[in-house]
Write an enzyme that holds these catalytic residues in place. Structure first.
Site, PDB file in Angstrom:
ATOM      1  N   TYR A 146      -9.054   1.298  -6.196  1.00 22.43           N
ATOM      2  CA  TYR A 146      -9.167   0.355  -5.186  1.00 22.43           C
ATOM      3  C   TYR A 146     -10.402   0.299  -4.304  1.00 22.43           C
ATOM      4  O   TYR A 146     -11.108  -0.850  -4.559  1.00 22.43           O
ATOM      5  CB  TYR A 146      -8.270   0.762  -4.002  1.00 22.43           C
ATOM      6  CG  TYR A 146      -6.616   0.657  -4.371  1.00 22.43           C
ATOM      7  CD1 TYR A 146      -6.135  -0.432  -4.713  1.00 22.43           C
ATOM      8  CD2 TYR A 146      -5.629   1.665  -4.745  1.00 22.43           C
ATOM      9  CE1 TYR A 146      -4.767  -0.739  -5.331  1.00 22.43           C
ATOM     10  CE2 TYR A 146      -4.643   1.523  -5.167  1.00 22.43           C
ATOM     11  CZ  TYR A 146      -3.935   0.497  -5.337  1.00 22.43           C
ATOM     12  OH  TYR A 146      -3.059   0.216  -5.674  1.00 22.43           O
ATOM     13  N   SER A 167       5.218  -3.516 -13.149  1.00 23.06           N
ATOM     14  CA  SER A 167       5.648  -2.346 -12.313  1.00 23.06           C
ATOM     15  C   SER A 167       7.108  -2.846 -11.958  1.00 23.06           C
ATOM     16  O   SER A 167       7.694  -3.783 -11.811  1.00 23.06           O
ATOM     17  CB  SER A 167       4.950  -2.447 -11.187  1.00 23.06           C
ATOM     18  OG  SER A 167       5.432  -1.429 -10.081  1.00 23.06           O
ATOM     19  N   GLN A 168       8.048  -1.835 -12.048  1.00 25.83           N
ATOM     20  CA  GLN A 168       9.466  -1.853 -11.427  1.00 25.83           C
ATOM     21  C   GLN A 168       9.159  -1.556 -10.227  1.00 25.83           C
ATOM     22  O   GLN A 168       9.340  -0.637  -9.649  1.00 25.83           O
ATOM     23  CB  GLN A 168      10.218  -0.875 -12.167  1.00 25.83           C
ATOM     24  CG  GLN A 168      11.612  -1.082 -11.782  1.00 25.83           C
ATOM     25  CD  GLN A 168      12.685  -0.125 -12.429  1.00 25.83           C
ATOM     26  OE1 GLN A 168      13.774  -0.217 -12.267  1.00 25.83           O
ATOM     27  NE2 GLN A 168      12.216   1.001 -12.839  1.00 25.83           N
ATOM     28  N   HIS A 171      -3.068  -2.212  -0.596  1.00 29.69           N
ATOM     29  CA  HIS A 171      -2.168  -1.400  -1.077  1.00 29.69           C
ATOM     30  C   HIS A 171      -2.845  -0.080  -1.503  1.00 29.69           C
ATOM     31  O   HIS A 171      -2.231   0.887  -1.852  1.00 29.69           O
ATOM     32  CB  HIS A 171      -2.315  -2.079  -2.832  1.00 29.69           C
ATOM     33  CG  HIS A 171      -0.958  -1.597  -3.699  1.00 29.69           C
ATOM     34  ND1 HIS A 171      -0.283  -0.697  -3.255  1.00 29.69           N
ATOM     35  CD2 HIS A 171      -0.684  -2.007  -4.954  1.00 29.69           C
ATOM     36  CE1 HIS A 171       0.619  -0.448  -4.100  1.00 29.69           C
ATOM     37  NE2 HIS A 171       0.397  -1.254  -5.249  1.00 29.69           N
ATOM     38  N   SER A 185       5.112   6.856 -11.010  1.00 33.48           N
ATOM     39  CA  SER A 185       5.053   7.927  -9.450  1.00 33.48           C
ATOM     40  C   SER A 185       4.860   9.239  -9.966  1.00 33.48           C
ATOM     41  O   SER A 185       5.560   9.675 -10.740  1.00 33.48           O
ATOM     42  CB  SER A 185       6.065   7.507  -8.762  1.00 33.48           C
ATOM     43  OG  SER A 185       6.197   8.442  -7.814  1.00 33.48           O
ATOM     44  N   PRO A 195      -0.179  -6.494  -2.841  1.00 30.21           N
ATOM     45  CA  PRO A 195       1.015  -7.248  -3.412  1.00 30.21           C
ATOM     46  C   PRO A 195       1.816  -7.709  -2.070  1.00 30.21           C
ATOM     47  O   PRO A 195       1.280  -7.519  -1.001  1.00 30.21           O
ATOM     48  CB  PRO A 195       1.687  -5.849  -3.917  1.00 30.21           C
ATOM     49  CG  PRO A 195       1.201  -4.864  -3.097  1.00 30.21           C
ATOM     50  CD  PRO A 195      -0.342  -5.140  -2.539  1.00 30.21           C
TER      51      PRO A 195
END
Length: 645
Positions: free
Chosen positions: A90, A544-545, A328, A444, A103
């Site tokens: 980032y 990504s889920q 984010h 994660s 997002p």
């Protein structure tokens, strides 16, 4: 093992110990790296890379030295990768936040009868935010536990504590993540954006916390004040939509004037931003609402009615288009989901309490933030507006509900829905492009102290074998062989997922080794300048889920110009996909990708059904010639099979 900072128990709910992120064995990471890229590059290039990697991993060589230094860093820090990862992912990135980084979570379409209705919704939402913030500050949130793979492990809660007290300040080369202490006095307000103006809504007046009726009254005043053309201020929010270096340069110009500096300081310290949008003039389908969340429709619509640096920014549109767009860097999508699901349940389950803490006559008018302009700043605003508009025109988005089946069908096949969908994404990309590419799926690592994410590299050799079996290249293969390849691909994907979430992925490890070499002022090791490594970190397919239990969905943009962003939300009887790409690339089309995805998902279902019939027939006749069930194929040795991630 350290106790997570800020999580000493008040009561028993957070009295647990979190381990440090492990440093994986060097040879294991290098072997996985070679496996992950072998089938994605030309053989000649692979052989060059293999020689470079083997030299790097020689005993007593460069890799050994960097590994030892990384282990030393791990001993001295709570989380050896956190700062490296935050900067690389980032703070060092220079692209504009809208689309490229931030997002959005899109709420269900609201049916407001009039503007006051939307303001009531906003006031109720703000009340819910304050209640949630209070739960965070008092450490009253229940501890999250892992679901899906290796379920039941307690997870790090620190990301929750950065939802409302952080701010990403732009820098010329690197941004800064500012963190305010919980409950600090300077954070006693929110910022309300209305008609490209910014207003301070104080949450405590005369020692009393505002109640919902007070907040509604203040919002009504803000709407009226925003309509006053004589007091109108320039749309400074546009500057936050620009590239990070451009915004940092503009900010340096702004703060030369004390009025601007004070206004910026007030915004940087707020709890959140609430954007009161007018009618968008667009249709309100899923795709249109998602676009308005991601970029506001450009400066001609709501794109200037935003402040993109603030992590939590809620949008309430007069025409019922609502959601949140998030900076984010302080937290991951699953924390955003937990927060927004709480708010959605609060909105539907908690009736508005329209009592007052302060009489109307005692409520002062909210403060409009002022900006001192100059020809230089006017030029910067114009340039920012033009660049935002180009980004808006370039984004190609398709939000699609696949309704033929959902995750329940996949679970019945004894397969992980996440792994199954990842293989379907590989099949769709292969159908469109005739090849696989480096793929990012977020994993994660909140099982560890200050854990954020690592990467699951889903474009595996086994996925390639399966997608070839499903296309014309190897159409002669039997259904039994195709099913075996699907099971193999899901098995490998599942095992890689488990490795990544338990801190044994390769991307964070390689990043750590690279950054240690920089800190030692070494010449950059060839493994990190190699063409293969550079290409392997250009994630053409970024996935990504983000599952939800209430009706809403997440979306984000691609991370490279010729790539796709694909966020998916598996529900019991349908699968929701938000696919993005750029019109400027001749290699991508979101609609074409969605069609290929639909086709592949249907073919995979038919393949599973045929395998089930064959298995049932074999069981009835006692034949031993049939493939074993998917459960035995996809279950990692010694690991309980769970559905989903």
């Amino acid at each position: 093992m350290p106790i997570l900072e800020g999580q000493r128990p008040k009561g028993r709910r957070e009295s647990y110990v979190l381990p440090k992120v492990p440093v994986p064995p060097l040879k294991e990471t290098l072997d996985k790296y070679l496996t992950s890229i072998k089938h994605l590059v030309e053989e000649e290039q692979y052989q060059k890379t293999k020689a470079i990697v083997e030299k790097f991993g020689e005993p007593g060589g460069t890799g050994d030295l960097l590994q030892k230094k990384l282990l030393e860093r791990s001993e001295k820090t709570y989380n050896w990768v956190y700062d490296y990862w935050l900067e690389d992912m980032y703070l060092n990135q220079r692209l504009a936040l809208p689309v490229n980084s931030n997002p959005a979570m899109v709420f269900p379409k609201q049916n407001f009868r009039d503007r006051k209705d939307s303001l009531r919704f906003a006031a109720h939402l703000i009340t819910g935010v304050l209640e949630y913030k209070e739960r965070i500050d008092s450490r009253a949130l229940p501890v999250d536990f892992a679901r899906g793979q290796l379920a039941g492990t307690p997870l790090c809660m620190k990301q929750y504590y950065r939802l409302f007290n952080t701010y990403r300040r732009p820098g010329l080369k690197q941004d800064t993540l500012i963190i305010h202490q919980p409950g600090s006095l300077e954070q006693g307000h929110i910022i309300v954006a209305c008609q490209n103006q910014f207003f301070v809504l104080d949450l405590v007046l005369k020692g009393k916390k505002l109640k919902e009726m007070d907040i509604l009254t203040q919002l009504e005043k803000i709407v009226k004040m925003a309509e006053n053309k004589e007091e109108r201020q320039p749309p400074i929010g546009l500057l936050t939509s620009d590239g990070r270096t451009e915004w940092a340069q503009a900010r340096d110009v702004l703060i030369k004037d004390s009025v601007n500096s004070e206004s910026l300081a007030v915004i940087e310290a707020c709890l959140c931003v609430v954007c009161l949008d007018g009618p968008s003039g667009m249709e309100c389908g899923d795709t249109s609402r998602a676009l308005l969340m991601l970029h506001g429709g450009g400066y001609e619509k709501m794109g200037a009615n935003r402040w993109y640096d603030k992590p939590m920014q809620f949008v309430v549109g007069e025409d019922g288009v609502c959601g949140t767009v998030c900076e984010h860097s302080p937290f991951e999508g699953i924390v955003l989901v937990a927060c927004t699901e709480y708010l959605m349940k609060f909105m539907t389950g908690s009736p508005s309490k329209m009592g007052r803490a302060i009489s109307v006559s005692e409520l002062p008018a909210p403060r409009r933030l002022l900006w001192k302009m100059s020809p230089k700043i006017e030029g910067l605003l114009k340039a920012s507006a033009e660049r935002l508009q180009r980004l808006v025109r370039d984004l190609d988005m398709d939000v699609h509900k696949f309704e033929a089946y959902g995750k329940e069908f996949i679970k019945k096949q004894k397969m992980s829905p996440d792994a199954y969908i990842q293989i379907a994404l590989q099949l769709a990309f292969y159908r469109c492009n005739g090849r696989l590419v480096s793929t990012y799926e977020s994993a994660s690592i909140r099982r560890f102290h200050e854990g954020r994410v690592d990467n699951i590299r889903s474009a595996t050799p086994e996925a390639l074998a399966f997608v070839k079996a499903m296309t014309d290249e190897e159409a002669s293969l039997s259904d039994s062989e195709k099913m075996k390849r699907l099971c193999d691909a899901i098995n490998v994907q599942t095992n890689y997922t488990i490795a990544a979430i338990t801190g044994l992925g390769i991307d964070n490890h390689l990043l750590g080794l690279r950054e240690i070499s920089r800190e030692l002022s070494m010449e950059m090791p060839e493994i990190f300048t190699d063409k293969t490594y550079v290409a392997s970190n250009q994630f053409i397919l970024s996935t990504s889920q983000v599952p939800t239990t209430v009706e809403m969905f997440c979306c984000y943009g691609p991370v490279v110009p010729n790539g796709y962003g694909c966020c998916y939300n598996p529900q019991s009887e349908h699968l929701l996909f938000s696919v993005t790409s750029f019109h400027g690339s001749t290699e991508t089309s979101s609609a074409v990708f969605i069609r290929a995805l639909d086709e592949g998902l249907l073919e995979m279902r038919e393949l599973c059904k045929k395998a089930n019939k064959s298995h049932a027939a074999a069981a009835a006749t006692g034949s031993n010639t049939v493939e074993p069930s998917r459960g035995s194929e996809v279950k990692p040795p010694g690991t309980p099979q769970k559905a989903g991630k």
